[in-house]
Design an enzyme around this catalytic site. Sequence first.
Site, PDB file in Angstrom:
ATOM      1  N   ASP A   1       0.926  -1.020   0.024  1.00  0.00           N
ATOM      2  CA  ASP A   1      -0.099   0.138   0.009  1.00  0.00           C
ATOM      3  C   ASP A   1       0.860   1.353   0.010  1.00  0.00           C
ATOM      4  O   ASP A   1       2.193   1.251  -0.202  1.00  0.00           O
ATOM      5  CB  ASP A   1      -1.007  -0.019   1.347  1.00  0.00           C
ATOM      6  CG  ASP A   1      -0.410   0.102   2.651  1.00  0.00           C
ATOM      7  OD1 ASP A   1       0.825   0.270   2.568  1.00  0.00           O
ATOM      8  OD2 ASP A   1      -1.057   0.227   3.404  1.00  0.00           O
TER       9      ASP A   1
ATOM     10  N   CYS B   1       2.656  -3.178   4.053  1.00  0.00           N
ATOM     11  CA  CYS B   1       2.114  -2.100   4.472  1.00  0.00           C
ATOM     12  C   CYS B   1       2.749  -1.522   5.474  1.00  0.00           C
ATOM     13  O   CYS B   1       3.969  -1.702   5.732  1.00  0.00           O
ATOM     14  CB  CYS B   1       0.880  -2.462   4.567  1.00  0.00           C
ATOM     15  SG  CYS B   1       0.312  -3.626   6.423  1.00  0.00           S
TER      16      CYS B   1
ATOM     17  N   THR C   1       2.409  -1.813   9.109  1.00  0.00           N
ATOM     18  CA  THR C   1       2.996  -2.696  10.000  1.00  0.00           C
ATOM     19  C   THR C   1       3.046  -4.058   9.555  1.00  0.00           C
ATOM     20  O   THR C   1       3.674  -4.886  10.192  1.00  0.00           O
ATOM     21  CB  THR C   1       1.727  -2.769  11.238  1.00  0.00           C
ATOM     22  OG1 THR C   1       0.426  -3.256  10.386  1.00  0.00           O
ATOM     23  CG2 THR C   1       1.502  -1.579  11.971  1.00  0.00           C
TER      24      THR C   1
ATOM     25  N   HIS D   1       9.076 -24.799   8.432  1.00  0.00           N
ATOM     26  CA  HIS D   1       8.109 -25.341   9.415  1.00  0.00           C
ATOM     27  C   HIS D   1       6.602 -25.052   8.699  1.00  0.00           C
ATOM     28  O   HIS D   1       5.879 -25.895   8.814  1.00  0.00           O
ATOM     29  CB  HIS D   1       8.076 -25.039  10.851  1.00  0.00           C
ATOM     30  CG  HIS D   1       9.051 -25.219  11.762  1.00  0.00           C
ATOM     31  ND1 HIS D   1       9.194 -25.299  12.953  1.00  0.00           N
ATOM     32  CD2 HIS D   1      10.305 -25.638  11.308  1.00  0.00           C
ATOM     33  CE1 HIS D   1      10.215 -25.751  13.530  1.00  0.00           C
ATOM     34  NE2 HIS D   1      11.060 -26.114  12.287  1.00  0.00           N
TER      35      HIS D   1
ATOM     36  N   HIS E   1       6.288 -31.375   9.640  1.00  0.00           N
ATOM     37  CA  HIS E   1       5.454 -30.397   9.334  1.00  0.00           C
ATOM     38  C   HIS E   1       4.584 -30.604   8.365  1.00  0.00           C
ATOM     39  O   HIS E   1       3.694 -29.649   8.203  1.00  0.00           O
ATOM     40  CB  HIS E   1       6.505 -29.235   9.025  1.00  0.00           C
ATOM     41  CG  HIS E   1       7.652 -28.936  10.179  1.00  0.00           C
ATOM     42  ND1 HIS E   1       7.250 -28.606  11.271  1.00  0.00           N
ATOM     43  CD2 HIS E   1       9.078 -29.337  10.187  1.00  0.00           C
ATOM     44  CE1 HIS E   1       8.581 -28.673  12.236  1.00  0.00           C
ATOM     45  NE2 HIS E   1       9.394 -28.892  11.357  1.00  0.00           N
TER      46      HIS E   1
END
Length: 156
Positions: free
Chosen positions: A8, A65, A67, A98, A133
């Site tokens: 963004d 973005c 955060t 994993h 996994h």
Amino acid sequence: MRVALGSDHAGFALKESLKETLRALGAEVDDLGTHDETSVDYVDYARRVGEEVARGAAERGIAICGTGIGMSIAANKVAGVRAALCHEGYSARHSREHNDANVLCLGARVIGKELAVEVVRVFLSSGFSGGRHRHRVEKIAALEDSTGGPGSPAPR
Ligand code: RB5
């Protein structure tokens, strides 16, 4: 490796600088926008990156973005996407080993450019470990099938 790259407005500058890094690492970059700092909704770019990865047009995605949180929430709504928000190398490596993460989310307001470069390098160069996994990742895919929306029964 083809990498779908999106951001963004808050992630735009970091996205631009990571293009050079990605190319230096030998990746083919598919820039899905945004293309300037005009305010946009991160959801639209998470979707673009996620869909590109989910349909196999890109092997990995990177969504940026402010955060990284909005990108990770939104990208993980796209079936087939396993998006991981990582701001250091340990998590980036384990997200691949994993979780077989296929989209890396970054917060441009959280991480500096140098560390972002390191996280991207680790994310692209690490592989899925498989083994114990694998069935856990398969269970994640099963969640997509069993939680189709309101009214879907919770799996036992
Ligand atoms: C934009 O201001 C900001 O909300 C967005 O970049 C992101 O941090 C959302 O999770």
